[in-house]
Design a protein around this motif. Structure first.
Motif, PDB file in Angstrom:
ATOM      1  N   VAL A 283      -5.704 -13.339 -91.227  1.00 35.07           N
ATOM      2  CA  VAL A 283      -6.313 -12.018 -91.061  1.00 35.07           C
ATOM      3  C   VAL A 283      -5.308 -10.965 -91.497  1.00 35.07           C
ATOM      4  CG1 VAL A 283      -7.407 -10.398 -89.471  1.00 35.07           C
ATOM      5  CG2 VAL A 283      -7.733 -12.837 -89.166  1.00 35.07           C
ATOM      6  N   LYS A 284      -5.805  -9.977 -92.225  1.00 32.32           N
ATOM      7  CA  LYS A 284      -4.956  -8.922 -92.759  1.00 32.32           C
ATOM      8  C   LYS A 284      -5.491  -7.553 -92.328  1.00 32.32           C
ATOM      9  CE  LYS A 284      -5.257  -7.993 -97.149  1.00 32.32           C
ATOM     10  NZ  LYS A 284      -5.146  -8.066 -98.620  1.00 32.32           N
ATOM     11  N   TRP A 285      -4.700  -6.848 -91.523  1.00 31.34           N
ATOM     12  CA  TRP A 285      -5.025  -5.481 -91.120  1.00 31.34           C
ATOM     13  C   TRP A 285      -4.210  -4.507 -91.974  1.00 31.34           C
ATOM     14  CZ3 TRP A 285      -4.491  -9.386 -87.534  1.00 31.34           C
ATOM     15  CH2 TRP A 285      -5.545  -9.583 -86.618  1.00 31.34           C
ATOM     16  N   GLN A 286      -4.866  -3.522 -92.557  1.00 28.09           N
ATOM     17  CA  GLN A 286      -4.153  -2.501 -93.326  1.00 28.09           C
ATOM     18  C   GLN A 286      -4.307  -1.156 -92.638  1.00 28.09           C
ATOM     19  OE1 GLN A 286      -5.082  -2.178 -97.479  1.00 28.09           O
ATOM     20  NE2 GLN A 286      -3.224  -0.999 -97.900  1.00 28.09           N
TER      21      GLN A 286
ATOM     22  N   ILE B 221       4.684  -9.915 -90.814  1.00 26.16           N
ATOM     23  CA  ILE B 221       4.134 -11.272 -90.834  1.00 26.16           C
ATOM     24  C   ILE B 221       4.248 -11.866 -89.435  1.00 26.16           C
ATOM     25  CG2 ILE B 221       4.383 -13.601 -91.784  1.00 26.16           C
ATOM     26  CD1 ILE B 221       5.771 -12.265 -94.231  1.00 26.16           C
ATOM     27  N   ALA B 222       3.149 -12.381 -88.914  1.00 29.80           N
ATOM     28  CA  ALA B 222       3.159 -13.097 -87.628  1.00 29.80           C
ATOM     29  C   ALA B 222       2.368 -14.380 -87.848  1.00 29.80           C
ATOM     30  CB  ALA B 222       2.560 -12.250 -86.520  1.00 29.80           C
ATOM     31  N   SER B 223       3.052 -15.400 -88.311  1.00 29.47           N
ATOM     32  CA  SER B 223       2.387 -16.646 -88.711  1.00 29.47           C
ATOM     33  C   SER B 223       2.483 -17.700 -87.618  1.00 29.47           C
ATOM     34  CB  SER B 223       3.013 -17.170 -90.012  1.00 29.47           C
ATOM     35  OG  SER B 223       2.351 -18.324 -90.453  1.00 29.47           O
ATOM     36  N   GLU B 224       1.336 -18.170 -87.170  1.00 34.47           N
ATOM     37  CA  GLU B 224       1.238 -19.229 -86.153  1.00 34.47           C
ATOM     38  C   GLU B 224       1.914 -18.799 -84.844  1.00 34.47           C
ATOM     39  OE1 GLU B 224      -0.615 -22.116 -87.523  1.00 34.47           O
ATOM     40  OE2 GLU B 224      -0.808 -20.412 -88.869  1.00 34.47           O
ATOM     41  N   ILE B 225       1.663 -17.550 -84.442  1.00 36.43           N
ATOM     42  CA  ILE B 225       2.282 -16.994 -83.239  1.00 36.43           C
ATOM     43  C   ILE B 225       1.240 -16.551 -82.217  1.00 36.43           C
ATOM     44  CG2 ILE B 225       3.786 -15.171 -82.330  1.00 36.43           C
ATOM     45  CD1 ILE B 225       5.240 -17.207 -84.035  1.00 36.43           C
ATOM     46  N   ILE B 226       0.165 -15.917 -82.675  1.00 44.91           N
ATOM     47  CA  ILE B 226      -0.758 -15.239 -81.760  1.00 44.91           C
ATOM     48  C   ILE B 226      -1.439 -16.196 -80.788  1.00 44.91           C
ATOM     49  CG2 ILE B 226      -2.786 -15.339 -83.294  1.00 44.91           C
ATOM     50  CD1 ILE B 226      -3.398 -12.432 -82.378  1.00 44.91           C
TER      51      ILE B 226
ATOM     52  N   CYS C 280      -9.843  -4.477 -92.425  1.00 46.11           N
ATOM     53  CA  CYS C 280      -9.500  -5.759 -91.799  1.00 46.11           C
ATOM     54  C   CYS C 280     -10.253  -6.845 -92.556  1.00 46.11           C
ATOM     55  CB  CYS C 280      -9.875  -5.766 -90.321  1.00 46.11           C
ATOM     56  SG  CYS C 280      -9.571  -7.348 -89.496  1.00 46.11           S
ATOM     57  N   ASN C 281      -9.509  -7.776 -93.159  1.00 45.56           N
ATOM     58  CA  ASN C 281     -10.115  -8.854 -93.942  1.00 45.56           C
ATOM     59  C   ASN C 281      -9.562 -10.201 -93.494  1.00 45.56           C
ATOM     60  OD1 ASN C 281     -11.566  -7.117 -96.013  1.00 45.56           O
ATOM     61  ND2 ASN C 281      -9.469  -6.400 -96.285  1.00 45.56           N
ATOM     62  N   TYR C 282     -10.313 -11.244 -93.768  1.00 46.51           N
ATOM     63  CA  TYR C 282      -9.846 -12.570 -93.364  1.00 46.51           C
ATOM     64  C   TYR C 282     -10.156 -13.615 -94.436  1.00 46.51           C
ATOM     65  CZ  TYR C 282     -14.677 -13.896 -92.285  1.00 46.51           C
ATOM     66  OH  TYR C 282     -16.010 -14.181 -92.376  1.00 46.51           O
ATOM     67  N   ILE C 283      -9.399 -14.713 -94.376  1.00 44.98           N
ATOM     68  CA  ILE C 283      -9.587 -15.869 -95.253  1.00 44.98           C
ATOM     69  C   ILE C 283      -9.480 -17.115 -94.378  1.00 44.98           C
ATOM     70  CG2 ILE C 283      -8.741 -17.128 -97.274  1.00 44.98           C
ATOM     71  CD1 ILE C 283      -7.153 -14.540 -97.993  1.00 44.98           C
TER      72      ILE C 283
ATOM     73  N   GLY D 243       0.696   0.335 -94.572  1.00 45.31           N
ATOM     74  CA  GLY D 243       1.310  -0.973 -94.352  1.00 45.31           C
ATOM     75  C   GLY D 243       0.307  -2.032 -93.948  1.00 45.31           C
ATOM     76  N   THR D 244       0.740  -3.295 -94.013  1.00 44.33           N
ATOM     77  CA  THR D 244      -0.152  -4.433 -93.796  1.00 44.33           C
ATOM     78  C   THR D 244       0.418  -5.407 -92.774  1.00 44.33           C
ATOM     79  OG1 THR D 244      -0.951  -4.293 -96.080  1.00 44.33           O
ATOM     80  CG2 THR D 244      -1.351  -6.357 -94.914  1.00 44.33           C
ATOM     81  N   LEU D 245      -0.416  -5.795 -91.812  1.00 41.29           N
ATOM     82  CA  LEU D 245      -0.081  -6.849 -90.856  1.00 41.29           C
ATOM     83  C   LEU D 245      -0.820  -8.115 -91.264  1.00 41.29           C
ATOM     84  CD1 LEU D 245       0.942  -8.093 -88.173  1.00 41.29           C
ATOM     85  CD2 LEU D 245      -1.024  -7.010 -87.029  1.00 41.29           C
ATOM     86  N   ILE D 246      -0.065  -9.214 -91.430  1.00 42.75           N
ATOM     87  CA  ILE D 246      -0.632 -10.503 -91.839  1.00 42.75           C
ATOM     88  C   ILE D 246      -0.432 -11.507 -90.704  1.00 42.75           C
ATOM     89  CG2 ILE D 246      -0.544 -12.373 -93.534  1.00 42.75           C
ATOM     90  CD1 ILE D 246       0.790 -10.295 -95.452  1.00 42.75           C
TER      91      ILE D 246
END
Length: 304
Positions: A299-302, A177-182, A253-256, A203-206
């Motif tokens: 954004v979710k990368w699998q 999880i990398a929330s409000e960082i990039i 790679c998906n996004y919401i 695995g999944t990067l969120i």
């Protein structure tokens, strides 16, 4: 002392070899080159050496011929700002919805999770009681120390580290999880690449970040140069984020997009705070159908 599990998934930043626990001197020590990493308040401090520390030139610094030592900056930020203090109601509401969207993407019943830029450690707060193993990671020793103090779960550990010198072994995490960082980092592409490398296959990067943010600047009282508000140096949309990683080991790679600005500007969170996530999500989607103006993107990368 340091969590034994953590010591088994990190490596030496100098030579890449495995580390052993030196309990007497409260440190992790490289089995090959002898480099040591201190353990302070049960937090492993694994930053690059002074000579190897990253400095950077984001666009604004390049224009101003200045150098940005982001490690030093965010260490001082952790000292000067209390990330665990109570937020105003509007900020707390949008942070709550970001958290809920992140948690909705975690499908496995168990797993190892890295919370990058853990801040107030809401990842550990929510996920450790659900039997996930959580590693809270931040450049700030203050944030990670407080995270362990407030959430002293057996399945919670913490490390001071930098994504651009990531100490974790490849294929280690089920979720990152990398929330409000990039929006803060010097090189978003390298940021994503380094994190995906640490994911297990499947695995999944969120990642969450402001959506199409118009970056604003203020005049620094010290140097009379423009500085971006909230240290946001990048603005993203779905195309930019999706393009950051396209290697062959990417499964999807998906996004919401979410958090419509109308209810937020009208301070309708006073009412919406009583809505559960599913109900709020329906209302938020309705506003975005009527007037598409979301403030956040996930954004979710699998990994394959």
């Amino acid at each position: 002392m340091i969590n034994k599990v953590l010591s088994e998934i990190v490596h030496c930043l100098n030579c890449g070899a495995s580390l052993s626990i030196d309990e007497e001197n409260e440190q992790l020590k490289c089995k090959k080159c002898g480099t040591s990493y201190p353990v302070k308040n049960s937090v492993a401090v694994m930053l690059p050496s002074q000579e190897a520390k990253n400095t950077a030139e984001p666009e604004i610094h390049a224009k101003q011929s200045s150098v940005f030592n982001y490690i030093d900056h965010y260490q001082k930020d952790g000292i000067e700002h209390n990330y665990f203090q109570k937020r105003d109601s509007g900020t707390e509401h949008i942070e709550r919805r970001v958290r809920e969207y992140v948690f909705s993407q975690i499908k496995n019943e168990t797993g190892r999770i890295l919370d990058v830029g853990c801040g107030r450690a809401w990842g550990a707060q929510h996920l450790c009681p659900e039997n996930y193993e959580v590693i809270s990671m931040d450049i700030s020793l203050e944030n990670t120390t407080e995270a362990l103090k407030i959430y002293p779960f057996k399945n919670h550990s913490a490390v001071v580290a930098d994504v651009f010198s990531l100490p974790f072994n490849e294929n280690t995490f089920d979720y990152i999880i990398a929330s409000e960082i990039i929006e803060h980092v010097i090189d978003p592409k390298a940021f994503i690449e380094n994190l995906i490398r640490a994911l297990k296959p499947g695995g999944t990067l969120i990642v969450t970040t402001p959506y199409k943010e118009k970056i604003k600047y203020s005049l620094c009282v010290h140097c009379n140069k423009l500085t971006p508000l909230h240290a946001h140096i990048h603005s993203f949309d779905e195309k930019i984020l999706s393009s950051l990683y396209t290697r062959k080991d990417l499964q999807s790679c998906n996004y919401i997009t979410f958090a419509n600005k109308i209810p937020i500007h009208l301070r309708m969170h006073v009412f919406f705070r009583f809505f559960g996530f599913r109900c709020w999500k329906i209302v938020d989607r309705f506003f975005n159908l009527f007037y598409k103006s979301p403030l956040r993107i996930l954004v979710k990368w699998q990994k394959k």
